[in-house]
Design a protein around this motif. Structure first.
Motif, PDB file in Angstrom:
ATOM      1  N   ALA A 303       0.740  -1.292   0.123  1.00  0.00           N
ATOM      2  CA  ALA A 303      -0.013   0.069   0.151  1.00  0.00           C
ATOM      3  C   ALA A 303       0.991   1.346   0.069  1.00  0.00           C
ATOM      4  N   GLY A 304       2.056   1.130   0.806  1.00  0.00           N
ATOM      5  CA  GLY A 304       2.931   2.444   0.846  1.00  0.00           C
ATOM      6  C   GLY A 304       2.290   3.450   1.929  1.00  0.00           C
ATOM      7  N   SER A 305       3.212   4.411   2.111  1.00  0.00           N
ATOM      8  CA  SER A 305       2.960   5.143   3.196  1.00  0.00           C
ATOM      9  C   SER A 305       1.743   6.048   3.240  1.00  0.00           C
ATOM     10  N   ALA A 306       1.454   6.591   2.105  1.00  0.00           N
ATOM     11  CA  ALA A 306       0.053   7.720   2.037  1.00  0.00           C
ATOM     12  C   ALA A 306      -1.046   6.947   2.633  1.00  0.00           C
ATOM     13  N   GLN A 307      -1.236   5.659   2.167  1.00  0.00           N
ATOM     14  CA  GLN A 307      -2.633   4.829   2.477  1.00  0.00           C
ATOM     15  C   GLN A 307      -2.632   4.444   3.918  1.00  0.00           C
ATOM     16  N   THR A 308      -1.326   4.267   4.522  1.00  0.00           N
ATOM     17  CA  THR A 308      -1.317   3.505   5.782  1.00  0.00           C
ATOM     18  C   THR A 308      -1.071   4.523   6.900  1.00  0.00           C
ATOM     19  N   ALA A 309      -0.559   5.687   6.486  1.00  0.00           N
ATOM     20  CA  ALA A 309      -0.176   6.827   7.532  1.00  0.00           C
ATOM     21  C   ALA A 309      -1.052   7.089   8.819  1.00  0.00           C
ATOM     22  N   GLY A 310      -0.853   6.746   9.916  1.00  0.00           N
ATOM     23  CA  GLY A 310      -1.541   6.993  11.061  1.00  0.00           C
ATOM     24  C   GLY A 310      -2.762   5.862  11.189  1.00  0.00           C
ATOM     25  N   GLN A 311      -2.618   4.882  10.621  1.00  0.00           N
ATOM     26  CA  GLN A 311      -3.553   3.704  10.665  1.00  0.00           C
ATOM     27  C   GLN A 311      -3.059   2.639  11.367  1.00  0.00           C
ATOM     28  N   SER A 312      -4.011   1.839  11.773  1.00  0.00           N
ATOM     29  CA  SER A 312      -3.664   0.504  12.664  1.00  0.00           C
ATOM     30  C   SER A 312      -3.703  -0.726  11.570  1.00  0.00           C
ATOM     31  N   PHE A 313      -2.803  -1.670  11.666  1.00  0.00           N
ATOM     32  CA  PHE A 313      -2.920  -2.610  11.116  1.00  0.00           C
ATOM     33  C   PHE A 313      -4.112  -3.542  11.409  1.00  0.00           C
ATOM     34  N   GLU A 314      -3.757  -3.764  13.016  1.00  0.00           N
ATOM     35  CA  GLU A 314      -4.729  -4.858  13.323  1.00  0.00           C
ATOM     36  C   GLU A 314      -4.652  -4.485  15.006  1.00  0.00           C
TER      37      GLU A 314
END
Length: 533
Positions: A303-314
């Motif tokens: 996904a890369g950094s833009a889509q995952t920034a500040g988000q939890s994986f699980e």
């Protein structure tokens, strides 16, 4: 593990039901230490632990009985089981300890009709410790796929790992096993014959020698002799970049979330990035799980950094008695992030990536995932967690196993118990998929329908061959701009509703058996607690 006598196998982490205890139940006069059963009253499990019918020398065990062992399990379940309120409270007096443990789970079913809890099993503690601490799996390097477990049986080779006895013997994907140690694999139907077959397919120790008669995809029948070894698994089995009408499409067969996968995945994604890959087909059809941090790293690299920034994986959710604290570790509950740098898993062989190394990324808005009913746990968390940050996931194959749950192994009196204690949820707080993810055109009842195509496994061609059934369907679906009309007729099905995939006598999509280390999610930061998800 009873591979061919599948009705004897459990539904959890790799044949645990076949390795259960068989302690005598009932009140043991003079051995119950004053403990009695009162419905609705649950003493602390810590007060009941290690009171054993057969105390182990040199351990914390003390004299007790099968009744006290069962009473410990009753309280432990009431404290930690995810669905404790659904468990009938019955006296253990008339059960063996093993039989009573089987009663300590929810009797409810999923919408498809399967048991809500399919992952309830045991291991002898010494066996479990050897497996979890040593990580060694004995075999030949050929991963067997059980297409039919009852006569007329059908057992084929799903894949072969490099530098193993099977690869040296030139065993290929799709080869069907006809005989093992002189026993008819297809038709043998006595207990002694089944024991011989299981001993051949699943050797207990390195150095065993077994003979097999195989029929290759070409139709050639030949006899081979294989010596069992401690197999070093290759988690990234194969990868390539396919030119799809001028679009570079990455293809990656990822089979195990184990420590050595970290460097292999980084190297593979780096090579794909350098070749300007713009689409990715991630083949998880045989990936039962492993380290959750590996899953997080791979999801981030996709996904890369833009889509995952500040988000939890699980994040983990325990029962309602433990809303904010992990009841086992006592630590505040905190989600696993999308890792943007390498964890730096230590490895006993091969190359290690230094902790903190920045991870390469493909920065893809979508991914095409090839799945089967052997796609479980950490593999499903990749699908769920990417969807949690709005990465489009297209599914080719058949319904995943439906395993968003986890447990802490618990030893008591020489048996290690596995009972569901938590659920993993993505950034959108979703994690309830007990019937798995399924392609939308499949006749299966899945928890989550995903766009894509239901396609049966194709053992007639090697993995990575663009003409292999599932890869061919994925490439056609991608080329059609994700048009459902490009799908072939639905053909990828999971076991019949109401029957555990580990117990099905005829699994249309095939069933493989791996150790629990390869069929779960491991929480690396709590390995001292042997935590498994």
């Amino acid at each position: 593990m009873a591979m061919l006598a599948v009705a004897a196998c459990g539904g959890g982490g790799g044949g645990g039901g076949a390795l259960g205890t068989n302690n005598p139940g009932g009140n043991n006069p003079g051995g119950n230490n004053g403990i009695t059963y009162t419905q609705g009253v649950f003493p602390l499990s810590s007060q009941l632990a290690n009171q054993c019918a057969a105390p182990r020398p040199g351990t914390a065990d003390r004299s007790g009985s099968a009744f006290t062992e069962s009473m410990f399990l009753r309280s432990w379940t009431n404290e930690l089981y995810l669905w404790y309120s659904e468990v009938p409270d019955i006296s253990p007096a008339n059960f063996t300890t093993a039989a009573y443990f089987e009663e300590l789970k929810t009797p409810l079913t999923t919408p498809s009709g399967r048991d809500k809890d399919q992952f309830h099993f045991t291991y002898p503690t010494d066996v479990w410790e050897d497996l979890s601490q040593g990580g060694v799996e004995v075999g030949y390097g050929a991963q067997w796929m059980i297409l039919r477990g009852q006569p007329p049986r059908q057992v084929v080779v799903a894949f072969v790992e490099p530098n193993t006895p099977a690869s040296t013997a030139s065993v290929q994907r799709g080869a069907e096993v006809l005989m093992a140690d002189g026993v008819d694999v297809v038709n043998a139907n006595t207990s002694s014959a089944v024991d011989q077959l299981n001993n051949a397919f699943f050797p207990a120790a390195p150095g065993e020698q077994h003979t097999f008669r195989i029929r290759e995809v070409s139709g050639t029948v030949r006899d081979i002799t294989l010596n069992s070894v401690a197999v070093t698994h290759q988690p990234v089995l194969t990868s390539s970049v396919i030119d799809q009408g001028g679009v570079p499409v990455g293809y990656l067969v990822f089979n195990d979330h184990i420590a050595t996968a970290e460097t292999q995945l980084i190297q593979t994604v780096t090579a794909m990035r350098n070749q300007n890959v713009r689409e990715l087909i991630l083949d998880l059809r045989y990936n039962g799980g492993g380290f959750l941090d590996i899953a997080s790293e791979l999801a981030y690299m996709i996904a890369g950094s833009a889509q995952t920034a500040g988000q939890s994986f699980e994040r983990l959710v325990f029962n309602d008695k433990h809303p904010s604290t992990n009841p086992i570790t006592g630590r505040p509950l905190a989600p696993t992030p999308f890792h943007s740098t390498a964890v730096g898993f230590p490895v006993t062989s091969g190359q290690r990536t230094a902790p903190g190394t920045p991870l390469p990324t493909l920065d893809l808005p979508r991914v095409y995932v090839i799945t089967g009913n052997n796609t479980c746990s950490a593999s499903e968390s990749i699908i769920n967690s990417l969807r949690g940050v709005d990465v489009e996931v297209y599914q080719i194959g058949s319904t995943t196993c439906g395993k968003p749950y986890g447990f802490y192994p618990q030893d008591n009196c020489g048996t290690t118990y596995f009972s569901i204690q938590f659920e993993g949820r993505n950034a959108k707080d979703f994690g309830t998929y007990p019937d798995g993810f399924t392609p939308i055109n499949s006749p299966d009842i899945g928890s989550v329908d995903l766009p894509g195509c239901s396609v049966a496994d194709d053992f007639s061609r090697p993995l990575g061959d663009p003409q292999e059934g599932r890869l061919r369907a994925a490439l056609a679906y991608l080329a059609s701009n994700n048009n459902p009309a490009s799908c072939p007729s639905a053909s990828g099905f999971t076991p019949d509703p109401g029957v555990s995939s580990k117990q099905s006598a005829a699994t249309p999509d095939g069933q493989m058996f791996k150790s629990p280390l390869r069929e779960n999610r491991l929480l690396r930061n709590e390995l001292q607690d042997a935590t498994m998800l």
